[in-house]
Motif scaffolding. Structure first.
Motif, PDB file in Angstrom:
ATOM      1  N   VAL A  96      -9.098  23.110  -4.537  1.00 26.92           N
ATOM      2  CA  VAL A  96      -8.951  24.548  -4.320  1.00 26.92           C
ATOM      3  C   VAL A  96     -10.030  25.247  -5.129  1.00 26.92           C
ATOM      4  CG1 VAL A  96      -7.477  26.535  -4.825  1.00 26.92           C
ATOM      5  CG2 VAL A  96      -6.477  24.458  -3.913  1.00 26.92           C
ATOM      6  N   PHE A  97     -10.667  26.273  -4.543  1.00 28.22           N
ATOM      7  CA  PHE A  97     -11.602  27.065  -5.332  1.00 28.22           C
ATOM      8  C   PHE A  97     -11.476  28.527  -4.942  1.00 28.22           C
ATOM      9  CE2 PHE A  97     -13.727  25.229  -1.735  1.00 28.22           C
ATOM     10  CZ  PHE A  97     -14.509  26.230  -1.205  1.00 28.22           C
ATOM     11  N   ALA A  98     -11.513  29.386  -5.981  1.00 26.71           N
ATOM     12  CA  ALA A  98     -11.327  30.819  -5.776  1.00 26.71           C
ATOM     13  C   ALA A  98     -12.343  31.585  -6.623  1.00 26.71           C
ATOM     14  CB  ALA A  98      -9.912  31.226  -6.170  1.00 26.71           C
ATOM     15  N   ASP A 143       0.135  25.832  -5.026  1.00 28.18           N
ATOM     16  CA  ASP A 143       0.482  25.467  -6.399  1.00 28.18           C
ATOM     17  C   ASP A 143      -0.761  25.446  -7.292  1.00 28.18           C
ATOM     18  OD1 ASP A 143       2.550  24.570  -8.296  1.00 28.18           O
ATOM     19  OD2 ASP A 143       1.408  22.698  -8.306  1.00 28.18           O
ATOM     20  N   LEU A 144      -1.844  24.865  -6.814  1.00 25.34           N
ATOM     21  CA  LEU A 144      -3.074  24.844  -7.596  1.00 25.34           C
ATOM     22  C   LEU A 144      -3.627  26.254  -7.808  1.00 25.34           C
ATOM     23  CD1 LEU A 144      -4.970  21.721  -6.222  1.00 25.34           C
ATOM     24  CD2 LEU A 144      -3.869  21.983  -8.444  1.00 25.34           C
ATOM     25  N   LEU A 145      -3.530  27.104  -6.799  1.00 26.90           N
ATOM     26  CA  LEU A 145      -3.987  28.484  -6.949  1.00 26.90           C
ATOM     27  C   LEU A 145      -3.148  29.210  -7.995  1.00 26.90           C
ATOM     28  CD1 LEU A 145      -5.779  30.857  -6.260  1.00 26.90           C
ATOM     29  CD2 LEU A 145      -4.404  31.221  -4.185  1.00 26.90           C
ATOM     30  N   LEU A 202     -11.848  32.552 -10.406  1.00 32.57           N
ATOM     31  CA  LEU A 202     -10.780  31.733 -10.979  1.00 32.57           C
ATOM     32  C   LEU A 202     -11.201  30.294 -11.222  1.00 32.57           C
ATOM     33  CD1 LEU A 202      -7.749  32.959  -8.835  1.00 32.57           C
ATOM     34  CD2 LEU A 202      -8.334  33.641 -11.171  1.00 32.57           C
ATOM     35  N   GLY A 203     -12.210  29.830 -10.498  1.00 31.27           N
ATOM     36  CA  GLY A 203     -12.674  28.458 -10.671  1.00 31.27           C
ATOM     37  C   GLY A 203     -12.136  27.531  -9.606  1.00 31.27           C
ATOM     38  N   ARG A 204     -12.015  26.258  -9.988  1.00 33.29           N
ATOM     39  CA  ARG A 204     -11.549  25.253  -9.023  1.00 33.29           C
ATOM     40  C   ARG A 204     -10.605  24.293  -9.703  1.00 33.29           C
ATOM     41  NH1 ARG A 204     -16.784  22.501  -6.970  1.00 33.29           N
ATOM     42  NH2 ARG A 204     -15.382  22.249  -5.257  1.00 33.29           N
ATOM     43  N   TYR A 206      -3.986  36.869  -4.263  1.00 36.63           N
ATOM     44  CA  TYR A 206      -5.091  35.976  -4.590  1.00 36.63           C
ATOM     45  C   TYR A 206      -5.377  35.095  -3.382  1.00 36.63           C
ATOM     46  CZ  TYR A 206      -4.028  37.300  -9.386  1.00 36.63           C
ATOM     47  OH  TYR A 206      -3.807  38.012 -10.541  1.00 36.63           O
ATOM     48  N   PHE A 207      -6.656  34.854  -3.141  1.00 39.63           N
ATOM     49  CA  PHE A 207      -7.078  34.025  -2.013  1.00 39.63           C
ATOM     50  C   PHE A 207      -7.961  32.892  -2.527  1.00 39.63           C
ATOM     51  CE2 PHE A 207     -10.336  32.915   1.112  1.00 39.63           C
ATOM     52  CZ  PHE A 207      -9.535  32.496   2.158  1.00 39.63           C
ATOM     53  N   ALA A 208      -7.787  31.732  -1.942  1.00 45.47           N
ATOM     54  CA  ALA A 208      -8.636  30.591  -2.276  1.00 45.47           C
ATOM     55  C   ALA A 208      -8.924  29.800  -1.014  1.00 45.47           C
ATOM     56  CB  ALA A 208      -7.959  29.686  -3.300  1.00 45.47           C
ATOM     57  N   LYS A 209     -10.025  29.085  -1.032  1.00 49.36           N
ATOM     58  CA  LYS A 209     -10.334  28.110   0.015  1.00 49.36           C
ATOM     59  C   LYS A 209      -9.994  26.736  -0.528  1.00 49.36           C
ATOM     60  CE  LYS A 209     -14.026  30.681   2.222  1.00 49.36           C
ATOM     61  NZ  LYS A 209     -15.450  30.686   2.588  1.00 49.36           N
ATOM     62  N   TRP A 210      -9.657  25.836   0.367  1.00 49.10           N
ATOM     63  CA  TRP A 210      -9.360  24.471  -0.055  1.00 49.10           C
ATOM     64  C   TRP A 210      -9.790  23.481   1.015  1.00 49.10           C
ATOM     65  CZ3 TRP A 210      -5.809  21.555   2.765  1.00 49.10           C
ATOM     66  CH2 TRP A 210      -4.941  22.251   3.594  1.00 49.10           C
ATOM     67  N   PHE A 211      -9.994  22.237   0.562  1.00 50.14           N
ATOM     68  CA  PHE A 211     -10.340  21.156   1.481  1.00 50.14           C
ATOM     69  C   PHE A 211      -9.808  19.846   0.923  1.00 50.14           C
ATOM     70  CE2 PHE A 211     -13.795  21.260  -1.523  1.00 50.14           C
ATOM     71  CZ  PHE A 211     -14.107  19.938  -1.745  1.00 50.14           C
ATOM     72  N   VAL A 212      -9.735  18.852   1.796  1.00 42.60           N
ATOM     73  CA  VAL A 212      -9.258  17.520   1.421  1.00 42.60           C
ATOM     74  C   VAL A 212     -10.370  16.523   1.684  1.00 42.60           C
ATOM     75  CG1 VAL A 212      -7.603  15.685   1.923  1.00 42.60           C
ATOM     76  CG2 VAL A 212      -6.868  18.071   1.961  1.00 42.60           C
ATOM     77  N   GLU A 213     -10.581  15.645   0.710  1.00 41.84           N
ATOM     78  CA  GLU A 213     -11.540  14.558   0.862  1.00 41.84           C
ATOM     79  C   GLU A 213     -11.013  13.363   0.083  1.00 41.84           C
ATOM     80  OE1 GLU A 213     -16.320  14.035   0.882  1.00 41.84           O
ATOM     81  OE2 GLU A 213     -15.477  15.315  -0.670  1.00 41.84           O
ATOM     82  N   ASP A 214     -10.889  12.227   0.762  1.00 45.25           N
ATOM     83  CA  ASP A 214     -10.404  10.992   0.138  1.00 45.25           C
ATOM     84  C   ASP A 214      -9.063  11.184  -0.564  1.00 45.25           C
ATOM     85  OD1 ASP A 214     -12.688   9.606   0.990  1.00 45.25           O
ATOM     86  OD2 ASP A 214     -13.795  10.208  -0.809  1.00 45.25           O
TER      87      ASP A 214
END
Length: 65
Positions: A30-32, A53-55, A35-37, A17-25
């Protein structure tokens, strides 16, 4: 400020499984596809570990549905 996206990959039950993720504040999101976010506060934890872990949680939620 523009978010800088990173990727994370996990394997569960023989499926990758692959997901993209980013950090803000101090919030990691995580979103895939399919699968959702999911989001959580970082609280000093490793961003890569938290993204994995979130994935895993997203995959388990999909499998439980």
């Amino acid at each position: 400020m523009m978010a800088h996206y990173q990727g994370v990959t996990i394997t569960m039950d023989g499926t990758r499984y692959f997901a993209k993720w980013f950090v803000e504040d101090d919030i990691l999101t995580v979103f895939a596809d399919g699968l959702g976010r999911a989001s959580t506060q970082i609280r000093g934890l490793s961003e890569d570990w938290l993204a994995k872990d979130l994935l895993r949680k997203l995959v388990r939620e999909k499998d439980a549905a």
